[in-house]
Design a protein around this motif. Sequence first.
Motif, PDB file in Angstrom:
ATOM      1  N   GLY A   1       6.126   2.228   4.041  1.00 51.58           N
ATOM      2  CA  GLY A   1       5.349   0.997   4.220  1.00 51.58           C
ATOM      3  C   GLY A   1       6.118  -0.063   4.979  1.00 51.58           C
TER       4      GLY A   1
ATOM      5  N   GLY B   1       7.907   5.741  -0.530  1.00 50.89           N
ATOM      6  CA  GLY B   1       6.665   5.049  -0.176  1.00 50.89           C
ATOM      7  C   GLY B   1       6.914   3.635   0.294  1.00 50.89           C
ATOM      8  N   SER B   2       7.801   2.941  -0.378  1.00 50.64           N
ATOM      9  CA  SER B   2       8.149   1.584   0.028  1.00 50.64           C
ATOM     10  C   SER B   2       8.803   1.579   1.397  1.00 50.64           C
ATOM     11  CB  SER B   2       9.094   0.972  -1.003  1.00 50.64           C
ATOM     12  OG  SER B   2       9.480  -0.316  -0.620  1.00 50.64           O
TER      13      SER B   2
ATOM     14  N   LEU C   1       0.828  -1.208   0.000  1.00 50.97           N
ATOM     15  CA  LEU C   1       0.000   0.000   0.000  1.00 50.97           C
ATOM     16  C   LEU C   1       0.864   1.261   0.000  1.00 50.97           C
ATOM     17  CD1 LEU C   1      -2.847  -0.952   2.503  1.00 50.97           C
ATOM     18  CD2 LEU C   1      -2.989  -0.785   0.016  1.00 50.97           C
ATOM     19  N   GLY C   2       1.937   1.244   0.780  1.00 50.31           N
ATOM     20  CA  GLY C   2       2.849   2.395   0.812  1.00 50.31           C
ATOM     21  C   GLY C   2       3.509   2.621  -0.531  1.00 50.31           C
ATOM     22  N   THR C   3       3.930   1.537  -1.153  1.00 55.95           N
ATOM     23  CA  THR C   3       4.573   1.657  -2.454  1.00 55.95           C
ATOM     24  C   THR C   3       3.582   2.130  -3.509  1.00 55.95           C
ATOM     25  OG1 THR C   3       6.091  -0.111  -1.855  1.00 55.95           O
ATOM     26  CG2 THR C   3       5.927   0.407  -4.178  1.00 55.95           C
ATOM     27  N   LYS C   4       2.407   1.520  -3.536  1.00 55.47           N
ATOM     28  CA  LYS C   4       1.389   1.911  -4.523  1.00 55.47           C
ATOM     29  C   LYS C   4       0.948   3.355  -4.318  1.00 55.47           C
ATOM     30  CE  LYS C   4       0.862  -1.883  -6.829  1.00 55.47           C
ATOM     31  NZ  LYS C   4       1.273  -1.958  -8.209  1.00 55.47           N
ATOM     32  N   ARG C   5       0.814   3.754  -3.068  1.00 53.71           N
ATOM     33  CA  ARG C   5       0.365   5.115  -2.765  1.00 53.71           C
ATOM     34  C   ARG C   5       1.327   6.164  -3.321  1.00 53.71           C
ATOM     35  NH1 ARG C   5      -3.121   8.614  -1.048  1.00 53.71           N
ATOM     36  NH2 ARG C   5      -2.673   9.971   0.689  1.00 53.71           N
ATOM     37  N   PHE C   6       2.600   5.818  -3.344  1.00 55.79           N
ATOM     38  CA  PHE C   6       3.615   6.747  -3.835  1.00 55.79           C
ATOM     39  C   PHE C   6       4.046   6.428  -5.272  1.00 55.79           C
ATOM     40  CE2 PHE C   6       3.771   7.472   0.645  1.00 55.79           C
ATOM     41  CZ  PHE C   6       4.140   8.791   0.791  1.00 55.79           C
TER      42      PHE C   6
END
Length: 166
Positions: free
Chosen positions: A135, A131-132, A71-76
């Motif tokens: 996360g 982002g990664s 989610l953190g990676t996708k969000r960024f």
Amino acid sequence: MDIALIIIGFLFCLLGLVGSFLPVLPGPFTSWIGLLIIHFTDAIPQNWTFLGITLGISIVVWILDYIVPALGTKRFGGTKYGMIGSSLGLIIGIIFMGPFGIIIGPFAGAFIGELIKDSSESSKALKAAFGSFIGFLAGTFLKFIVSVGFLIFFFVKVWESWGELF
């Protein structure tokens, strides 16, 4: 035999704390095994409700550990390359930089992973790496808190039965 089981259970709880930081070892589940082991002693009564609830918590955290970094990676704006790079960066970072590798490794690994995917956009790779990294930190923090909680439960259970042990 009870003392040996308590020592083994304690070692599993400590290994679970270490596993909170290492992606190859499921931290909360390993700590839960320590809780399970002490319930096989004669001094500590088996409490299947307690073990079931803590097992459920460790499974939920294990599942979230895969979802939160994604989610953190996708969000960024990151990709799977960033997530894989983050995990590899953690392992390499710990091997070569010790405790500092826990922080630097995932970020550098995600950045390099995103650059491998698309080397023309370094600013996008940097954003995805951030982002990664966020996360990864969130997942690690969650695993660490649950593992510490299981270690506290371990000490409480042993303390409650201290009289029967000695």
